[in-house]
Design a protein around this motif. Structure first.
Motif, PDB file in Angstrom:
ATOM      1  N   LEU A 174       0.871  -1.398  -0.049  1.00 55.67           N
ATOM      2  CA  LEU A 174       0.144  -0.066   0.124  1.00 55.67           C
ATOM      3  C   LEU A 174       0.787   1.330  -0.101  1.00 55.67           C
ATOM      4  O   LEU A 174       0.358   2.107  -0.386  1.00 55.67           O
ATOM      5  CB  LEU A 174      -0.966  -0.130   1.243  1.00 55.67           C
ATOM      6  CG  LEU A 174      -1.922  -1.112   1.243  1.00 55.67           C
ATOM      7  CD1 LEU A 174      -2.696  -0.950   2.583  1.00 55.67           C
ATOM      8  CD2 LEU A 174      -2.774  -1.198   0.161  1.00 55.67           C
ATOM      9  N   ASP A 175       2.157   1.257   0.347  1.00 57.46           N
ATOM     10  CA  ASP A 175       3.012   2.239   0.578  1.00 57.46           C
ATOM     11  C   ASP A 175       3.547   2.270  -0.532  1.00 57.46           C
ATOM     12  O   ASP A 175       4.515   3.148  -0.773  1.00 57.46           O
ATOM     13  CB  ASP A 175       3.865   2.019   1.798  1.00 57.46           C
ATOM     14  CG  ASP A 175       3.288   2.288   3.130  1.00 57.46           C
ATOM     15  OD1 ASP A 175       2.070   2.982   3.177  1.00 57.46           O
ATOM     16  OD2 ASP A 175       3.381   1.394   4.205  1.00 57.46           O
ATOM     17  N   ALA A 176       3.760   1.445  -1.617  1.00 53.47           N
ATOM     18  CA  ALA A 176       4.786   1.218  -2.596  1.00 53.47           C
ATOM     19  C   ALA A 176       4.744   2.442  -3.544  1.00 53.47           C
ATOM     20  O   ALA A 176       5.701   3.025  -3.711  1.00 53.47           O
ATOM     21  CB  ALA A 176       4.605   0.261  -3.558  1.00 53.47           C
ATOM     22  N   LYS A 256      -8.677   0.704  -3.852  1.00 55.24           N
ATOM     23  CA  LYS A 256      -9.626   1.442  -3.099  1.00 55.24           C
ATOM     24  C   LYS A 256     -11.056   1.460  -3.789  1.00 55.24           C
ATOM     25  O   LYS A 256     -11.724   1.853  -3.144  1.00 55.24           O
ATOM     26  CB  LYS A 256      -8.978   2.628  -2.867  1.00 55.24           C
ATOM     27  CG  LYS A 256      -7.878   2.932  -2.145  1.00 55.24           C
ATOM     28  CD  LYS A 256      -7.283   4.410  -2.011  1.00 55.24           C
ATOM     29  CE  LYS A 256      -8.154   5.251  -1.400  1.00 55.24           C
ATOM     30  NZ  LYS A 256      -7.740   6.729  -1.205  1.00 55.24           N
ATOM     31  N   ALA A 257     -10.910   1.059  -4.882  1.00 53.94           N
ATOM     32  CA  ALA A 257     -11.967   1.155  -5.870  1.00 53.94           C
ATOM     33  C   ALA A 257     -13.177  -0.046  -5.310  1.00 53.94           C
ATOM     34  O   ALA A 257     -12.936  -1.183  -4.875  1.00 53.94           O
ATOM     35  CB  ALA A 257     -11.827   0.909  -7.310  1.00 53.94           C
ATOM     36  N   ALA A 276      -4.022  -8.283  13.577  1.00 53.75           N
ATOM     37  CA  ALA A 276      -5.392  -8.073  12.832  1.00 53.75           C
ATOM     38  C   ALA A 276      -6.101  -6.824  13.077  1.00 53.75           C
ATOM     39  O   ALA A 276      -6.418  -5.990  12.375  1.00 53.75           O
ATOM     40  CB  ALA A 276      -6.570  -9.148  13.122  1.00 53.75           C
ATOM     41  N   ALA A 277      -6.045  -6.168  14.180  1.00 58.07           N
ATOM     42  CA  ALA A 277      -6.566  -4.895  14.722  1.00 58.07           C
ATOM     43  C   ALA A 277      -5.755  -3.970  13.896  1.00 58.07           C
ATOM     44  O   ALA A 277      -6.288  -2.713  13.471  1.00 58.07           O
ATOM     45  CB  ALA A 277      -6.506  -4.557  15.921  1.00 58.07           C
ATOM     46  N   TYR A 278      -4.523  -4.085  13.779  1.00 55.17           N
ATOM     47  CA  TYR A 278      -3.494  -3.029  13.317  1.00 55.17           C
ATOM     48  C   TYR A 278      -3.988  -3.030  11.450  1.00 55.17           C
ATOM     49  O   TYR A 278      -4.053  -2.147  10.889  1.00 55.17           O
ATOM     50  CB  TYR A 278      -2.052  -3.565  13.082  1.00 55.17           C
ATOM     51  CG  TYR A 278      -1.017  -2.861  12.212  1.00 55.17           C
ATOM     52  CD1 TYR A 278      -0.891  -1.467  12.403  1.00 55.17           C
ATOM     53  CD2 TYR A 278      -1.029  -3.525  10.889  1.00 55.17           C
ATOM     54  CE1 TYR A 278       0.106  -0.993  11.353  1.00 55.17           C
ATOM     55  CE2 TYR A 278      -0.085  -3.119  10.137  1.00 55.17           C
ATOM     56  CZ  TYR A 278       0.419  -1.589  10.377  1.00 55.17           C
ATOM     57  OH  TYR A 278       1.370  -1.155   9.274  1.00 55.17           O
ATOM     58  N   LEU A 283      -6.333  -0.327   7.081  1.00 52.81           N
ATOM     59  CA  LEU A 283      -7.140  -0.399   5.851  1.00 52.81           C
ATOM     60  C   LEU A 283      -8.280   0.626   6.024  1.00 52.81           C
ATOM     61  O   LEU A 283      -8.602   1.426   5.104  1.00 52.81           O
ATOM     62  CB  LEU A 283      -7.881  -1.585   5.904  1.00 52.81           C
ATOM     63  CG  LEU A 283      -6.849  -2.917   5.399  1.00 52.81           C
ATOM     64  CD1 LEU A 283      -7.866  -4.177   5.556  1.00 52.81           C
ATOM     65  CD2 LEU A 283      -6.547  -2.761   3.929  1.00 52.81           C
ATOM     66  N   ALA A 284      -8.866   1.218   7.108  1.00 50.11           N
ATOM     67  CA  ALA A 284      -9.626   2.162   7.398  1.00 50.11           C
ATOM     68  C   ALA A 284      -9.203   3.490   7.171  1.00 50.11           C
ATOM     69  O   ALA A 284      -9.752   4.512   6.465  1.00 50.11           O
ATOM     70  CB  ALA A 284     -10.215   2.233   8.947  1.00 50.11           C
ATOM     71  N   ALA A 285      -7.798   3.598   7.629  1.00 50.99           N
ATOM     72  CA  ALA A 285      -6.953   4.896   7.421  1.00 50.99           C
ATOM     73  C   ALA A 285      -6.801   5.343   5.898  1.00 50.99           C
ATOM     74  O   ALA A 285      -7.002   6.299   5.634  1.00 50.99           O
ATOM     75  CB  ALA A 285      -5.655   5.017   8.321  1.00 50.99           C
ATOM     76  N   ASP A 286      -6.392   4.078   5.138  1.00 49.78           N
ATOM     77  CA  ASP A 286      -6.526   4.220   3.627  1.00 49.78           C
ATOM     78  C   ASP A 286      -7.601   4.112   2.986  1.00 49.78           C
ATOM     79  O   ASP A 286      -7.547   4.251   1.814  1.00 49.78           O
ATOM     80  CB  ASP A 286      -5.428   3.153   3.286  1.00 49.78           C
ATOM     81  CG  ASP A 286      -3.966   3.529   3.691  1.00 49.78           C
ATOM     82  OD1 ASP A 286      -3.627   4.329   4.809  1.00 49.78           O
ATOM     83  OD2 ASP A 286      -3.140   3.016   3.050  1.00 49.78           O
TER      84      ASP A 286
END
Length: 406
Positions: A174-176, A256-257, A276-278, A283-286
């Motif tokens: 996700l950070d790539a 994201k789509a 899992a919480a992380y 995922l919510a933040a992104d």
């Protein structure tokens, strides 16, 4: 008796995997989670179930372990999707293919596809490129983005299931795009690109006179030859940098789509659910689409009404009375006592798992969950994957006991 499992009253909604994979709008499923929780098996089982329900599916693993190939009856996996025999009915539309990311080969394919032949050859032969493509930090995650984008762009697949690396690195892809942009926009890269952009001897004079001190410092850091290789690499790659960033950003937006679904896989253990919480928070933040949580290897018992306390008390009574019985009866009593103690231990494990699960649910009450019970043996073939697929769909007997895999 088997049937579709239901979540406890007042708990979170049940994750409906069949509904997810049957929806033609679902095109990508990403399985993420910490190591050793069953992501590879889960991804393979989802891919198999989707294929047998009529979808043309490919499973992409980024995990170099061979479990996925073995469970699908393949001798090996590589950068090319391989058909899995026996994964769908002969007259049905569904198909299953599997592949494992080859980081270097994917990088080579990108270079060959987006550079002129002469420049591509110069890049592929460059020592710095060879080191970069073979294992430079972050390259695997970026190449995973490239491969996912390639698979999606072909339009050949109804569904792509991605099995990610273990632990938090599973979300590094996700950070790539941002990491790649920071790398390409960094001061060192801009300095090294200057000769290519200015061109000719004037560029070398500019570099030697205006930036001699900086390149001298870089030479001490990298070594003179490595710096030369790096400059040559950057000059050759200059025209491709924008394409790298653009494609990575495109794949990021694809994740994201609508049509993409993330499944967080965990075991009912404190550390695994902490990870899992992380994932859920990240995922919510992104703003990534989370479909739900797969809670693997949940223990059960065929006699839930027998508490641990009663089982231990009965075991103790059998052991105390065994001394007064004949040897054959005493042996039977000892065996029964041992089984009762094992049951007590199982009930206590179930209690710990339930409390751990409930703590997660109290923080994330809106995350749908499917609980997959433990099996009595390893998953090593298509039949085992089919069983997991049925469990993921909620079609399982609660007394099943799942051995550890993945």
């Amino acid at each position: 008796m088997t049937g579709r499992a239901e979540q406890p009253a007042g708990g979170p909604a049940a994750l409906d995997v069949d509904r997810l994979i049957d929806d033609p709008a679902t095109r990508i499923v990403v399985c993420c989670g910490s190591g050793g929780v069953g992501k590879t098996t889960t991804a393979a089982a989802i891919g198999l179930r989707a294929a047998e329900r009529g979808r043309r599916t490919v499973v992409l693993t980024i995990d170099p372990a061979r479990r996925l190939a073995q469970s699908m009856g393949l001798t090996e996996l590589d950068n090319t999707p391989r058909p899995v025999k026996g994964a769908a009915t002969a007259d049905g539309p569904g198909e299953l293919h599997a592949m494992m990311l080859d980081m270097k080969r994917t990088f080579d394919e990108v270079v060959l596809a987006h550079a002129e032949p002469e420049r591509a050859r110069a890049i592929l032969e460059n020592p710095f490129y060879q080191s970069l493509s073979a294992g430079f930090a972050g390259t695997q995650e970026y190449m995973a983005m490239e491969k996912l984008g390639q698979l999606r762009a072909t339009g050949s697949w109804d569904l792509i299931v991605v099995d990610t690396p273990p632990s938090r690195s599973a979300l590094d892809f996700l950070d790539a795009p941002s990491r790649l942009g920071s790398f390409l926009d960094g001061k060192i890269i801009r300095v090294l690109m200057t000769p290519a952009k200015v061109g000719g001897r004037s560029a070398m004079k500019f570099l030697n006179v205006g930036m001699g001190l900086l390149t001298g410092t870089l030479g001490k850091i990298f070594g003179a030859q490595l710096l030369t290789d790096l400059q040559t690499f950057v000059a050759a790659m200059d025209s491709m940098f924008g394409g790298f960033r653009e494609r990575a950003e495109g794949t990021y937006q694809l994740l994201k789509a609508e049509g993409t679904a993330f499944l967080v896989v965990a075991a009912p253990e404190r550390d695994a659910l902490r990870e899992a919480a992380y994932f859920v928070d990240r995922l919510a933040a992104d703003q990534m689409p989370l479909a739900g949580l797969v809670l693997n290897r949940v223990h059960g018992t065929g006699a839930p009404q027998l508490t641990a306390e009663r089982a231990r008390a009965a075991a103790q009574l059998l052991e105390e009375n065994g001394a007064d019985h004949e040897p054959r009866q005493a042996a039977a009593d000892a065996l029964a006592a041992g089984l009762l103690r094992l049951h007590a231990e199982r009930v206590e494990v179930m209690g710990r798992e339930r409390r751990t699960r409930d703590r997660f649910v109290s923080v994330y009450p809106d995350v749908p969950i499917i609980e997959v019970p433990a099996l009595a043996g390893d998953v090593h073939d298509l039949d085992g994957l089919r069983m997991i697929g049925r469990q993921l769909a909620g079609e399982h007997a609660p007394e099943q006991d799942r051995a550890e895999e993945d």
